[in-house]
Design a protein around this motif. Structure first.
Motif, mmCIF file in Angstrom:
data_model
loop_
_atom_site.group_PDB
_atom_site.id
_atom_site.type_symbol
_atom_site.label_atom_id
_atom_site.label_comp_id
_atom_site.label_asym_id
_atom_site.label_seq_id
_atom_site.Cartn_x
_atom_site.Cartn_y
_atom_site.Cartn_z
ATOM 1 N N THR A 41 0.859 -1.173 0.000
ATOM 2 C CA THR A 41 0.000 0.000 0.000
ATOM 3 C C THR A 41 0.901 1.230 0.000
ATOM 4 O O THR A 41 2.113 1.133 0.151
ATOM 5 N N PHE A 42 0.288 2.389 -0.194
ATOM 6 C CA PHE A 42 1.008 3.653 -0.050
ATOM 7 C C PHE A 42 0.047 4.679 0.525
ATOM 8 O O PHE A 42 -1.181 4.520 0.445
ATOM 9 N N LYS A 43 0.604 5.728 1.124
ATOM 10 C CA LYS A 43 -0.206 6.783 1.718
ATOM 11 C C LYS A 43 0.521 8.112 1.569
ATOM 12 O O LYS A 43 1.735 8.178 1.801
ATOM 13 N N ASN A 44 -0.216 9.149 1.200
ATOM 14 C CA ASN A 44 0.341 10.500 1.164
ATOM 15 C C ASN A 44 0.433 10.981 2.608
ATOM 16 O O ASN A 44 -0.586 11.186 3.262
ATOM 17 N N ILE A 45 1.656 11.136 3.107
ATOM 18 C CA ILE A 45 1.850 11.567 4.490
ATOM 19 C C ILE A 45 2.153 13.063 4.583
ATOM 20 O O ILE A 45 2.448 13.569 5.669
ATOM 21 N N GLY A 46 2.047 13.757 3.462
ATOM 22 C CA GLY A 46 2.269 15.197 3.462
ATOM 23 C C GLY A 46 0.987 15.958 3.751
ATOM 24 O O GLY A 46 -0.090 15.375 3.911
ATOM 25 N N GLU A 47 1.111 17.273 3.811
ATOM 26 C CA GLU A 47 -0.037 18.130 4.091
ATOM 27 C C GLU A 47 -0.682 18.685 2.832
ATOM 28 O O GLU A 47 -1.709 19.358 2.896
ATOM 29 N N GLN A 48 -0.068 18.423 1.667
ATOM 30 C CA GLN A 48 -0.580 18.877 0.376
ATOM 31 C C GLN A 48 -0.806 17.654 -0.518
ATOM 32 O O GLN A 48 -0.245 16.590 -0.269
ATOM 33 N N PRO A 49 -1.589 17.815 -1.593
ATOM 34 C CA PRO A 49 -1.698 16.700 -2.539
ATOM 35 C C PRO A 49 -0.311 16.311 -3.046
ATOM 36 O O PRO A 49 0.557 17.164 -3.233
ATOM 37 N N GLY A 50 -0.097 15.043 -3.222
ATOM 38 C CA GLY A 50 1.159 14.525 -3.754
ATOM 39 C C GLY A 50 0.897 13.907 -5.118
ATOM 40 O O GLY A 50 -0.256 13.667 -5.496
ATOM 41 N N ARG A 51 1.964 13.642 -5.851
ATOM 42 C CA ARG A 51 1.819 13.117 -7.213
ATOM 43 C C ARG A 51 2.758 11.955 -7.443
ATOM 44 O O ARG A 51 3.940 12.037 -7.134
ATOM 45 N N LEU A 52 2.203 10.888 -8.020
ATOM 46 C CA LEU A 52 2.968 9.697 -8.363
ATOM 47 C C LEU A 52 2.837 9.414 -9.849
ATOM 48 O O LEU A 52 1.761 9.604 -10.424
ATOM 49 N N LEU A 53 3.901 8.929 -10.453
ATOM 50 C CA LEU A 53 3.844 8.379 -11.805
ATOM 51 C C LEU A 53 3.973 6.874 -11.619
ATOM 52 O O LEU A 53 4.997 6.390 -11.123
ATOM 53 N N VAL A 54 2.917 6.141 -11.970
ATOM 54 C CA VAL A 54 2.837 4.707 -11.695
ATOM 55 C C VAL A 54 2.842 3.933 -13.007
ATOM 56 O O VAL A 54 2.071 4.229 -13.915
ATOM 57 N N THR A 55 3.726 2.931 -13.092
ATOM 58 C CA THR A 55 3.777 2.033 -14.236
ATOM 59 C C THR A 55 3.350 0.647 -13.765
ATOM 60 O O THR A 55 3.889 0.139 -12.775
ATOM 61 N N ILE A 56 2.390 0.065 -14.468
ATOM 62 C CA ILE A 56 1.855 -1.246 -14.130
ATOM 63 C C ILE A 56 2.118 -2.180 -15.301
ATOM 64 O O ILE A 56 1.776 -1.868 -16.444
#
Length: 125
Positions: A95-110
């Motif tokens: 799993t993953f979780k945004n632990i910051g106070e602002q929206p975060g961004r991921l580039l995910v390859t599946i």
């Protein structure tokens, strides 16, 4: 059979769906890559992320574009900020979780493609 061809998308372009309160913009899908892979630009809200889960057929790779995330991969817990890369092989609880106070961004390859169909089913345009 689908035929692969080049894809060129600018920032913000692609087909977007809201999934579990987060915005997923599909940059490349299985239909475009002959089933090879899917690439998703994900904007994850603070505290956002999926519940722990396992993919039986897909490997996932995460590149953190913005923000700070915690990742669980098997029994390993790690924090990852902008510029970090996380690879999770199929069959691994994660799993993953945004632990910051602002929206975060991921580039995910599946790899291989196909999981996007699940996101289409549970999300909304």
């Amino acid at each position: 059979m689908n035929e692969s061809r080049e894809i060129v998308l600018n920032n913000g372009e692609g087909t977007s769906f809201w999934v579990l309160g987060d915005l997923y913009t599909f940059k490349a899908t299985g239909k475009q890559t002959s089933g090879g892979f899917t690439v998703i630009d994900q904007v994850i809200q603070p505290g956002g992320g999926p519940p722990p889960h396992v993919h039986r057929r897909e490997d996932e790779a995460f590149y953190v574009l913005e923000g700070k995330f915690s990742f669980l991969s098997g029994e390993k817990q790690a924090e990852a900020g902008a510029g970090s890369f996380v690879y999770i092989p199929k069959g691994t609880l994660h799993t993953f979780k945004n632990i910051g106070e602002q929206p975060g961004r991921l580039l995910v390859t599946i790899t291989p493609a196909g999981l996007e169909e699940f996101f289409y089913a549970i999300g909304s345009p």
